[in-house]
Design a protein around this motif. Structure first.
Motif, PDB file in Angstrom:
ATOM      1  N   LEU A 203       0.811  -1.221   0.000  1.00 18.07           N
ATOM      2  CA  LEU A 203       0.000   0.000   0.000  1.00 18.07           C
ATOM      3  C   LEU A 203       0.845   1.273   0.000  1.00 18.07           C
ATOM      4  O   LEU A 203       0.572   2.216  -0.748  1.00 18.07           O
ATOM      5  N   PHE A 204       1.869   1.326   0.847  1.00 20.98           N
ATOM      6  CA  PHE A 204       2.630   2.563   0.981  1.00 20.98           C
ATOM      7  C   PHE A 204       3.354   2.962  -0.298  1.00 20.98           C
ATOM      8  O   PHE A 204       3.285   4.130  -0.714  1.00 20.98           O
ATOM      9  N   PRO A 205       4.089   2.063  -0.948  1.00 22.86           N
ATOM     10  CA  PRO A 205       4.728   2.471  -2.209  1.00 22.86           C
ATOM     11  C   PRO A 205       3.726   2.956  -3.249  1.00 22.86           C
ATOM     12  O   PRO A 205       3.972   3.946  -3.944  1.00 22.86           O
ATOM     13  N   LEU A 206       2.580   2.267  -3.349  1.00 22.65           N
ATOM     14  CA  LEU A 206       1.577   2.673  -4.321  1.00 22.65           C
ATOM     15  C   LEU A 206       0.914   3.990  -3.915  1.00 22.65           C
ATOM     16  O   LEU A 206       0.531   4.795  -4.765  1.00 22.65           O
ATOM     17  N   GLY A 207       0.795   4.223  -2.600  1.00 25.93           N
ATOM     18  CA  GLY A 207       0.240   5.486  -2.131  1.00 25.93           C
ATOM     19  C   GLY A 207       1.104   6.669  -2.509  1.00 25.93           C
ATOM     20  O   GLY A 207       0.611   7.694  -3.006  1.00 25.93           O
ATOM     21  N   THR A 208       2.417   6.550  -2.289  1.00 29.04           N
ATOM     22  CA  THR A 208       3.315   7.662  -2.647  1.00 29.04           C
ATOM     23  C   THR A 208       3.436   7.812  -4.158  1.00 29.04           C
ATOM     24  O   THR A 208       3.524   8.919  -4.672  1.00 29.04           O
ATOM     25  N   PHE A 209       3.394   6.694  -4.870  1.00 25.65           N
ATOM     26  CA  PHE A 209       3.551   6.745  -6.326  1.00 25.65           C
ATOM     27  C   PHE A 209       2.333   7.384  -6.985  1.00 25.65           C
ATOM     28  O   PHE A 209       2.461   8.288  -7.820  1.00 25.65           O
ATOM     29  N   THR A 210       1.142   6.939  -6.612  1.00 23.55           N
ATOM     30  CA  THR A 210      -0.068   7.458  -7.259  1.00 23.55           C
ATOM     31  C   THR A 210      -0.418   8.869  -6.816  1.00 23.55           C
ATOM     32  O   THR A 210      -1.195   9.563  -7.487  1.00 23.55           O
ATOM     33  N   SER A 211       0.137   9.316  -5.701  1.00 22.13           N
ATOM     34  CA  SER A 211      -0.097  10.699  -5.258  1.00 22.13           C
ATOM     35  C   SER A 211       0.951  11.658  -5.812  1.00 22.13           C
ATOM     36  O   SER A 211       0.910  12.857  -5.532  1.00 22.13           O
ATOM     37  N   GLY A 212       1.893  11.137  -6.578  1.00 24.81           N
ATOM     38  CA  GLY A 212       2.930  11.974  -7.175  1.00 24.81           C
ATOM     39  C   GLY A 212       4.088  12.276  -6.261  1.00 24.81           C
ATOM     40  O   GLY A 212       4.957  13.088  -6.588  1.00 24.81           O
ATOM     41  N   GLN A 213       4.139  11.608  -5.095  1.00 25.35           N
ATOM     42  CA  GLN A 213       5.214  11.891  -4.143  1.00 25.35           C
ATOM     43  C   GLN A 213       6.488  11.115  -4.438  1.00 25.35           C
ATOM     44  O   GLN A 213       7.536  11.413  -3.864  1.00 25.35           O
ATOM     45  N   SER A 214       6.406  10.122  -5.291  1.00 22.03           N
ATOM     46  CA  SER A 214       7.625   9.387  -5.638  1.00 22.03           C
ATOM     47  C   SER A 214       7.727   9.201  -7.141  1.00 22.03           C
ATOM     48  O   SER A 214       6.780   8.771  -7.794  1.00 22.03           O
TER      49      SER A 214
END
Length: 499
Positions: A203-214
């Motif tokens: 969840l966390f990697p996908l959360g940062t990725f889809t929010s543009g944070q990574s």
């Protein structure tokens, strides 16, 4: 002016050095290797550049605390950010599952694969979206917060807290089994090896990725570390490279100096061990100042696993514009083990967006194969026989090329092996315990570590770096480097300066 000696020139050490200089200290970074950056590195082979670290980089979204921190230390100055459209694509039985950056596109594509998984897909995407309001905290560490600041911090976690509880209690395997379609199950399960690994790791990697944070800073890992070195030197910092620290001189609970393999000795008011925690406690401190929290984790590898990897660099005489940046595809006859089982997938990343990483018209490709306890033991034994070790590296490299040519027949004869790094490569160059490239991996049965870096019995030495907080990696390294200087400033009763 108080002096600080920083042991280790990785990202944590550079961060500590930069903030030491900003806060009026005299500092010197003492580094084993001739190049600073630690595991945030890359290397050249046969006209190609192999990026050895960044697969995705948390902190590329402007306006977030972690982005501001990376900017302060010079890591993102004037750097173009590459935003891949998918985090990863996973192939299974003729179906490709894409983890798109656009969450609506991800949901739509998954519904197209498996309409019968509508409820699970919508719940999964909704929970990822709930993480969009979360930004990696990069201000004060908890131990330095006053009561009001702690309340604000807890309130800031109101959205992420329930998600952490929900997915921290189930494994990646259990999350995957919620889906009916085998391709979706396989795609989610492939995030982690079979075992007790918490689903929050998905969840966390996908959360940062889809929010543009990574995303990906152009130029790669080595260039990023170099920018931090330049920022440190511009602030008046000093570097002593090719100088491995082997012992701390301690008298009456105070570190007086450190000794190096080349005979050099450095004295200071404070010492920051921005190095591997195992190296600190067992090698530099000779086991005289053990930390029970670390000992518990080192002694229970099933509950607190460590991982390294085999990292294969391949040069391709062509371009990869029609292939996702990171692709995981199934293999059947590759004789490479992971957790004592033959691997079933290979994860390939290409750098077609980095034209300077390869000769014109060519592309550099990497494969990362995670290695855990059984394999780490095997590599430690194998390296004692240099000839056998070299042969095994070559065998693995050739096996990966064969597998890639099977998946991409049109590339046959156009691939060449550039290099194979193993867990022992990380040990050799970075003094990384067992070759670990991250901290302890999160499991359901394991307890999260949040360490201040203070060493019981020593009043002027602190540990800094990715080992202090899960899951480790570059964000933890840059944050804890800063935090360590904040703690020293508090002890010196002086105001901490950020910029």
């Amino acid at each position: 002016m108080k002096k600080i000696v920083i042991i280790g020139g990785g990202i944590a050490g550079l961060s500590a050095g930069i903030f030491a200089q900003k806060n009026g200290f005299e500092s010197i970074i003492v580094e084993k290797h001739h190049t600073l950056g630690g595991e945030c590195t890359g290397w050249d082979r046969q006209g190609y550049h192999i990026d050895g670290c960044i697969h995705w980089f948390v902190g590329t979204k402007e306006g977030t605390p972690i982005h501001d921190l990376w900017t302060t230390v010079g890591a993102l100055d004037g750097v173009e950010i590459y935003h891949p459209e998918s985090f990863m694509a996973v192939e299974h039985d003729g179906v490709t599952v894409n983890f798109y950056r656009d969450l609506d596109r991800l949901k739509s594509s998954w519904l197209g694969i498996s309409p019968e998984d509508k409820e699970e897909i919508e719940e999964f995407c909704s929970d990822i979206k709930r993480l969009h309001s979360f930004s990696v905290p990069a201000g004060k560490p908890l131990d330095l917060m006053n009561p009001i600041e702690k309340i604000k911090y807890i309130f800031s976690m109101k959205d992420v807290g329930p998600i952490m509880q929900k997915y921290g209690k189930i494994s990646v395997t259990e999350l995957a089994k919620k889906f009916k379609h085998p391709a979706l199950r396989e795609a989610i399960a492939s995030f982690m090896p079979e075992g007790d690994y918490g689903a929050i790791s998905v969840l966390f990697p996908l959360g940062t990725f889809t929010s543009g944070q990574s995303s990906i800073p152009k130029g790669g890992s080595k260039a990023l570390a170099k920018r931090m070195v330049e920022r440190y030197l511009s602030l008046g910092g000093t570097v002593e490279a090719s100088c491995e620290v082997v012992e701390a001189d301690i008298k009456g609970g105070t570190v007086k100096g450190i000794k190096c393999t080349n005979g050099k000795r450095f004295e200071a008011d404070y010492f920051i061990a921005a190095c591997d925690a195992k190296v600190l406690y067992e090698k530099l401190l000779k086991g005289r100042y053990p930390d029970l929290e670390f000992e518990k984790r080192y002694n229970n590898p099933d509950t607190y696993p460590l991982a390294s990897n085999i990292y294969i660099g391949i040069g391709y005489e062509g371009e990869m514009n029609d292939v996702p940046r990171t692709l995981k595809f199934p293999v059947e006859t590759v004789d490479i083990n992971q957790n004592q089982k033959p691997i079933e997938h290979l994860q390939m990343t290409h750098y077609g967006y980095e034209p300077n990483f390869a000769p014109e018209g060519h592309t550099v490709i990497t494969f990362a194969i995670n290695q855990f306890e059984p394999e780490l033991d095997a590599w430690e034994a194998l390296i004692k026989d240099k000839e056998a070790y070299a042969k095994e590296k070559m065998r693995i490299g050739e096996a990966v090329i064969d597998a890639m040519e099977t998946r991409f027949p049109n590339k046959k004869g156009k691939l060449k092996l550039l290099d194979v790094a193993t867990p022992q490569t990380y040990v050799r160059y970075c003094n990384a315990y067992r070759g670990a490239f991250m901290g302890f991996w999160p499991t359901i049965s394991g307890k999260s570590l949040n360490h201040t870096g203070r060493i019981k019995g020593l009043d002027n030495m602190l540990l800094s770096g990715q080992w202090l907080q899960p899951p480790g990696g570059l964000p933890v390294a840059v944050i804890t480097g800063k935090d360590t200087i904040m703690r020293i400033c508090k002890k010196e009763k002086q105001q901490f300066v950020t910029s």
